[in-house]
Design a protein around this motif. Structure first.
Motif, PDB file in Angstrom:
ATOM      1  N   ALA A  50       0.689  -1.412   0.043  1.00  0.00           N
ATOM      2  CA  ALA A  50       0.017  -0.276   0.463  1.00  0.00           C
ATOM      3  C   ALA A  50       0.677   1.564  -0.596  1.00  0.00           C
ATOM      4  N   LEU A  51       0.123   2.253  -0.693  1.00  0.00           N
ATOM      5  CA  LEU A  51       1.394   3.370  -0.939  1.00  0.00           C
ATOM      6  C   LEU A  51       0.409   5.196  -0.585  1.00  0.00           C
ATOM      7  N   GLY A  52       0.811   5.546   0.207  1.00  0.00           N
ATOM      8  CA  GLY A  52      -0.423   6.553   0.293  1.00  0.00           C
ATOM      9  C   GLY A  52       0.431   7.851   1.305  1.00  0.00           C
ATOM     10  N   ASP A  53      -0.888   8.536   1.948  1.00  0.00           N
ATOM     11  CA  ASP A  53      -0.352   9.503   3.369  1.00  0.00           C
ATOM     12  C   ASP A  53      -1.326   9.310   4.065  1.00  0.00           C
ATOM     13  N   SER A  54      -1.534   9.653   5.077  1.00  0.00           N
ATOM     14  CA  SER A  54      -2.708   9.056   6.121  1.00  0.00           C
ATOM     15  C   SER A  54      -3.493   8.519   6.463  1.00  0.00           C
ATOM     16  N   PHE A  55      -3.918   8.640   5.213  1.00  0.00           N
ATOM     17  CA  PHE A  55      -5.284   8.035   4.939  1.00  0.00           C
ATOM     18  C   PHE A  55      -5.120   6.380   4.571  1.00  0.00           C
ATOM     19  N   THR A  56      -4.424   5.904   3.742  1.00  0.00           N
ATOM     20  CA  THR A  56      -3.869   4.778   3.955  1.00  0.00           C
ATOM     21  C   THR A  56      -2.965   3.663   5.058  1.00  0.00           C
ATOM     22  N   GLU A  57      -1.839   5.138   5.683  1.00  0.00           N
ATOM     23  CA  GLU A  57      -1.265   4.824   7.173  1.00  0.00           C
ATOM     24  C   GLU A  57      -2.311   4.131   8.072  1.00  0.00           C
ATOM     25  N   GLY A  58      -3.176   4.750   8.116  1.00  0.00           N
ATOM     26  CA  GLY A  58      -4.594   4.566   8.524  1.00  0.00           C
ATOM     27  C   GLY A  58      -5.033   5.379   9.942  1.00  0.00           C
ATOM     28  N   VAL A  59      -4.027   6.596   9.613  1.00  0.00           N
ATOM     29  CA  VAL A  59      -3.670   7.541  11.318  1.00  0.00           C
ATOM     30  C   VAL A  59      -5.650   7.528  11.553  1.00  0.00           C
ATOM     31  N   GLY A  60      -6.448   7.518  12.680  1.00  0.00           N
ATOM     32  CA  GLY A  60      -7.221   7.894  13.342  1.00  0.00           C
ATOM     33  C   GLY A  60      -8.296   6.516  13.911  1.00  0.00           C
ATOM     34  N   ASP A  61      -6.872   5.561  12.999  1.00  0.00           N
ATOM     35  CA  ASP A  61      -8.018   4.272  13.761  1.00  0.00           C
ATOM     36  C   ASP A  61      -6.426   3.569  14.532  1.00  0.00           C
ATOM     37  N   VAL A  62      -6.675   3.866  15.897  1.00  0.00           N
ATOM     38  CA  VAL A  62      -5.639   3.935  16.836  1.00  0.00           C
ATOM     39  C   VAL A  62      -6.242   2.721  17.789  1.00  0.00           C
ATOM     40  N   LEU A  63      -5.015   1.413  18.147  1.00  0.00           N
ATOM     41  CA  LEU A  63      -5.464   0.196  18.724  1.00  0.00           C
ATOM     42  C   LEU A  63      -5.452   0.790  20.027  1.00  0.00           C
ATOM     43  N   PRO A  64      -5.403  -0.233  20.805  1.00  0.00           N
ATOM     44  CA  PRO A  64      -5.888   0.069  22.558  1.00  0.00           C
ATOM     45  C   PRO A  64      -3.863  -0.235  22.869  1.00  0.00           C
ATOM     46  N   ASP A  65      -3.384  -1.060  22.059  1.00  0.00           N
ATOM     47  CA  ASP A  65      -1.360  -0.673  22.445  1.00  0.00           C
ATOM     48  C   ASP A  65      -1.129   0.143  21.938  1.00  0.00           C
ATOM     49  N   GLY A  66      -1.794   1.844  21.566  1.00  0.00           N
ATOM     50  CA  GLY A  66      -0.792   2.780  20.313  1.00  0.00           C
ATOM     51  C   GLY A  66      -0.856   2.755  18.973  1.00  0.00           C
ATOM     52  N   ARG A  67      -0.752   1.610  18.664  1.00  0.00           N
ATOM     53  CA  ARG A  67      -0.601   1.222  17.206  1.00  0.00           C
ATOM     54  C   ARG A  67      -1.921   1.389  16.142  1.00  0.00           C
ATOM     55  N   ILE A  68      -1.166   2.103  15.116  1.00  0.00           N
ATOM     56  CA  ILE A  68      -2.338   2.473  13.915  1.00  0.00           C
ATOM     57  C   ILE A  68      -2.503   1.006  12.849  1.00  0.00           C
ATOM     58  N   GLU A 101      -4.825 -18.704   3.644  1.00  0.00           N
ATOM     59  CA  GLU A 101      -2.949 -18.916   3.855  1.00  0.00           C
ATOM     60  C   GLU A 101      -2.492 -18.109   4.645  1.00  0.00           C
ATOM     61  N   PRO A 102      -1.650 -17.968   5.164  1.00  0.00           N
ATOM     62  CA  PRO A 102      -1.169 -16.194   5.017  1.00  0.00           C
ATOM     63  C   PRO A 102      -0.346 -15.793   3.696  1.00  0.00           C
ATOM     64  N   ILE A 103      -0.345 -14.281   4.357  1.00  0.00           N
ATOM     65  CA  ILE A 103      -0.021 -13.411   2.434  1.00  0.00           C
ATOM     66  C   ILE A 103       1.177 -12.447   3.305  1.00  0.00           C
ATOM     67  N   GLY A 104       1.558 -11.783   2.081  1.00  0.00           N
ATOM     68  CA  GLY A 104       2.877 -10.925   2.651  1.00  0.00           C
ATOM     69  C   GLY A 104       1.691  -9.814   2.727  1.00  0.00           C
ATOM     70  N   TYR A 105       2.451  -8.598   3.512  1.00  0.00           N
ATOM     71  CA  TYR A 105       1.522  -7.196   3.598  1.00  0.00           C
ATOM     72  C   TYR A 105       2.538  -6.047   3.773  1.00  0.00           C
ATOM     73  N   ALA A 106       2.560  -5.191   3.450  1.00  0.00           N
ATOM     74  CA  ALA A 106       3.371  -3.336   3.661  1.00  0.00           C
ATOM     75  C   ALA A 106       3.136  -2.302   3.139  1.00  0.00           C
ATOM     76  N   ASN A 107       3.201  -1.668   3.947  1.00  0.00           N
ATOM     77  CA  ASN A 107       2.222  -0.588   4.226  1.00  0.00           C
ATOM     78  C   ASN A 107       3.711   0.839   3.934  1.00  0.00           C
ATOM     79  N   LEU A 108       3.788   1.336   2.808  1.00  0.00           N
ATOM     80  CA  LEU A 108       4.941   2.129   2.734  1.00  0.00           C
ATOM     81  C   LEU A 108       4.055   2.968   3.624  1.00  0.00           C
ATOM     82  N   ALA A 109       3.127   3.859   3.093  1.00  0.00           N
ATOM     83  CA  ALA A 109       2.419   5.297   3.362  1.00  0.00           C
ATOM     84  C   ALA A 109       3.032   5.775   4.919  1.00  0.00           C
ATOM     85  N   ILE A 110       3.096   7.271   4.880  1.00  0.00           N
ATOM     86  CA  ILE A 110       3.431   8.138   5.597  1.00  0.00           C
ATOM     87  C   ILE A 110       2.308   9.295   5.271  1.00  0.00           C
TER      88      ILE A 110
END
Length: 255
Positions: free
Chosen positions: A10-28, A45-54
């Protein structure tokens, strides 16, 4: 069952990073994480996932910093959203944003076996100060990008036109970024466009059927906590993403 996609970036900015959706441990978390979960659930089955958004990135830096590193990961699915931070600046050349987005897509399509999804962001304009200007620019950008890319073999997801997403229930306290409900709905839109089942436990349709929330007011506390700091960063040339790195720069199994 064979996974429709096994290497998702995934590529992008805060929208793709996930800002606004904060887990209890502080992760986005965010919609791209939900998409990865949905793909993995469909695959069984497991898949690979990377998120380069900032967060805070304008389109130029997204392309310069994220595109080639993403392609180097050899994904079979790439999602892209950009331009939201550009239209929030005092001046923006919509035509330039469209042209650069089209160039990015064509570069990505040179990668053998890669499927590209381009998303229009969700529309926060009815809840924000000067929302009418953002609405106008967002309408222009979403329409121009989606029209320009219709002849290409990409999947287009128009969240900007999703009226349900405009409801205040889907937005975080800053009213600029989606909350967990909003990110789950965007993920649902993406998975549906890809022909992948949306996990029932997300409750996306039940939330949508529950009725709309009341229109919010922008209080003085809201301006102090969110609007003035945003203006301060614009005046001083700073960004909320300064010094930040991608939260998931390499392909890893979905957690």
């Amino acid at each position: 069952m064979t996974a429709p996609f096994s290497r998702y970036v995934a590529l992008g900015d805060s929208f793709t990073e996930g800002v606004g959706d904060v887990l209890p441990d502080g992760r986005i978390r965010g919609w791209a994480d939900f998409v990865a979960l949905g793909l993995q659930a469909s695959a069984g089955e497991p898949i690979g996932y990377a998120n380069l958004a900032i967060r805070g990135r304008k389109l130029g830096p997204i392309i310069a910093e994220q595109l080639e590193p993403a392609l180097a990961l050899n994904p079979d699915l790439l999602t892209f959203n950009g331009g939201g931070n550009d239209i929030m600046r005092p001046r923006v050349a919509i035509g330039w944003v469209v042209d650069e987005t089209v160039k990015l897509v064509h570069r990505a399509l040179e990668q053998p076996g890669l499927h590209v999804v381009v998303l229009a962001g969700a529309n926060p304009s009815r809840h924000l100060p000067m929302g009418a200007l953002m609405q106008k620019r967002g309408d222009q950008l979403a329409d121009a990008v989606l029209t320009a890319l219709k002849p290409t073999p990409v999947t287009l997801v128009d969240n900007w036109a999703d009226e349900t997403l405009a409801d205040i229930r889907y937005w975080s306290v800053d009213k600029l970024h989606l909350n967990a409900l909003g990110h789950a709905r965007v993920a649902s839109n993406v998975l549906t466009a890809l022909g992948v089942a949306v996990p029932e436990e997300w409750g996306v349709e039940e939330v949508a059927a529950a009725g709309s929330g009341s229109r919010s007011r922008n209080t003085s506390a809201y301006y102090r906590e969110f609007v003035l700091p945003w203006i301060g960063r614009r005046v001083t040339g700073r960004s909320s993403g300064d010094g930040r790195e991608a939260k998931r720069p390499t392909l890893l199994p979905v957690d």
